[in-house]
Design an enzyme around this catalytic site. Sequence first.
Site, PDB file in Angstrom:
ATOM      1  N   TYR A 199       6.549 -10.049   6.781  1.00 25.96           N
ATOM      2  CA  TYR A 199       6.363  -8.617   7.028  1.00 25.96           C
ATOM      3  C   TYR A 199       6.934  -8.267   8.396  1.00 25.96           C
ATOM      4  CZ  TYR A 199       3.262  -7.806   3.034  1.00 25.96           C
ATOM      5  OH  TYR A 199       2.751  -7.654   1.778  1.00 25.96           O
TER       6      TYR A 199
ATOM      7  N   ASP B 230       0.818  -1.217   0.000  1.00 28.06           N
ATOM      8  CA  ASP B 230       0.000   0.000   0.000  1.00 28.06           C
ATOM      9  C   ASP B 230       0.851   1.266   0.000  1.00 28.06           C
ATOM     10  OD1 ASP B 230      -2.378  -1.300   0.074  1.00 28.06           O
ATOM     11  OD2 ASP B 230      -2.572  -1.244   2.267  1.00 28.06           O
TER      12      ASP B 230
END
Lengths: 418, 418
Positions: free
Chosen positions: B190, B123
């Site tokens: 992540y 994003d």
Amino acid sequence: MNVQIKKQNNSTINEDELINLSKEELVSKIKALTAHNFQLKSIIAKSEITKAPKRNNKPFNFAKCTFRKVLLKILYLGWDYQGYVVQEDTTNTIEHHLFEALIKTCLIKSRQESDYHRCGRTDKGVSSYGQVISINLRSKLLNNDQDNIKEELDYCTMLNRVLPCNIQCIAWSPILNEFSARFDCKSRVYKYFFFKGELDIEKMRIGSNHLLGDHDFRNFCKMDVGNGVTQFNRNITKINIDLFHKWGSNKEDYDSYVITIEGQAFLWHQIRCIMGILFLIGQNRELPEIVKELLDVDQNPRKPEYNMASEIPLNLFECNYDDENIIWNYSEISLNMVLENLKKKLTYSSIKANMLMYMINDLEQKGFGEKKKTYFSDFLLQGIKTKNYVPVMKRQKYSLEDKIKHYTKRKRIEINNQ
Amino acid sequence: MNVQIKKQNNSTINEDELINLSKEELVSKIKALTAHNFQLKSIIAKSEITKAPKRNNKPFNFAKCTFRKVLLKILYLGWDYQGYVVQEDTTNTIEHHLFEALIKTCLIKSRQESDYHRCGRTDKGVSSYGQVISINLRSKLLNNDQDNIKEELDYCTMLNRVLPCNIQCIAWSPILNEFSARFDCKSRVYKYFFFKGELDIEKMRIGSNHLLGDHDFRNFCKMDVGNGVTQFNRNITKINIDLFHKWGSNKEDYDSYVITIEGQAFLWHQIRCIMGILFLIGQNRELPEIVKELLDVDQNPRKPEYNMASEIPLNLFECNYDDENIIWNYSEISLNMVLENLKKKLTYSSIKANMLMYMINDLEQKGFGEKKKTYFSDFLLQGIKTKNYVPVMKRQKYSLEDKIKHYTKRKRIEINNQ
């Protein structure tokens, strides 16, 4: 060049040709031009920031108001601003926002009528924890009630409500009418933050101690001849280099230091020039004695070229006054909001720093970048670095006299051109 | 509104009026309009960034070239970009810059013909230490010489020379033609960075452990029904919360933590939703068991409204592949430059963080902000905070079915409008 010619062709019209056209042809030409005009205006309208229409409020009636002279203590994060002082070609200055807020809150009628003085002019990118201004503000008390400070307008909260969150008023004090934030300032304290990296802090301390006392600092500043500054004696009363944060036993490079420099007044870019030289000393590229050499303007009347340090780590931390009458009034609500904003900014800066450090560690653990030692301070030194280091005293030099000559010459040329 | 009307008035012309004018009057009108046009063009020219004229180079002759399929490992600091994936309304995406560089270096002819796959869509604001793409690149070796990796083009250095310094290629690997960075990815890792603040790390650990394994994560993501995602089972194989940096004994709040989450694939906003819930657990506003409740979609088929965490601390850290043939080739020169840039960024982020911390300490030593405890994690939670805390499970909820209905309805309306 092509564009230039094209533009001129479009703007010049041949009258003789036009007069030979029929009326219908002329009208159709006008139609085409009008349509083109409309098109061009749409482009301009789109590129302009939509400005809200100004409300035509009834002007505030200052005639009925009493005023009082105050000091305001201003905190700002200057990293994204073009400097403290207002400029003609940008509104992105601290002072611009400050006066916009003062006028919006009707605390002053205009800058001209506000008897305004600022303590320090800070450059583009420089921050301040304790900038001070003196100014005449609207009061809600009658002149003979003005000792009752607690009943006064809450200047900080009023201003902070309309100021950007990175420019905030943190305290105010009543002062006598003739008091000036600039001329009555007894000392200014600057702080400059840096990583240890490969720096030899002890050598930097030795070098910095040579700066103490009254000296001619013409070799440690940008000589502001254009503004009539030709006297460069200043007095540095205190200079300390302190460890602020120890990163960890195995990563001394990431230890953070802060240098504190105090004096009554400073020259243009003085701190940043000092830092430029101190970094070179810390990097073992220069001896601490270079400070003495540069201060000896009889022996070295010409300033050698060297890079000054970045503006981002610089903070005008305190402006001090002797006056016993100064009592700083802090608004707790206001300060809690200032603190919240500082902590929010800290959160994001720290997270970015930690993510960067994590990636750097991982790359270094994979065996990269080991051979090449990093001088963190090099990132703070501006300008071009030569491949082979040239000692400062062997570089090109220019004197105050060169500077004055240059300035006079330039001015003459400008006058001739007009 | 005024501006609008004015524009229209200016653009409409009355032909009847014009035809009644004399030729001289018409010519003078044309002169005025032409001058006005010129003026408008100057305004536009000034407002436009001067673009260098495009060189009309002979197109690169790809016909003679051999190609090879490779993986590229891309590092980017995404904080100032609009996200990884190209968008129609901005050029400020990682992918845009990547393809600009690939085309500029003539490593590909076009995106369409490059057999391109990306491993992760990140994003706006999200960074990556190890994004991986698969792509067909020009080779300087003949097909049967392509095992001789050391003789191949230095892809990283070529690309990094034209890429922005915050988007850099750090390694490449040869792969088989049918290999895809997206579909052959075995695990994605992540990392998310945060301050300890007032968080109870132990409770967050308990909560996070409930996430391990195969679950329906519809209550931990933004359901991407618009893109056809209606299956929300994912498998989290690893989740750790580690202390990254201890600030100092007296300032536990400033200790830095990093959470590592590994899985084969993730849903839209999944990590940020997980962080949103884990922060509420750490703040003692929710019990660790809420994770179990939210994963139980039979009992709780409707997702309650809660704030997800900021994108800035998120990093797509690793994309892992099983294939034994993958051998990452790092270019040392290139990596040293990447390291230099990361260290430069680190210097400035850290200096800002330290300056902020110094000011915060000073204000706190003066006695401000003590009564009010700061939840640093609150700065990372987006959206509006209610004054009185409402437990997550008591908030408004919406189900996948609501979402599908909403989407179908919206689509129908759009179709009717067209």
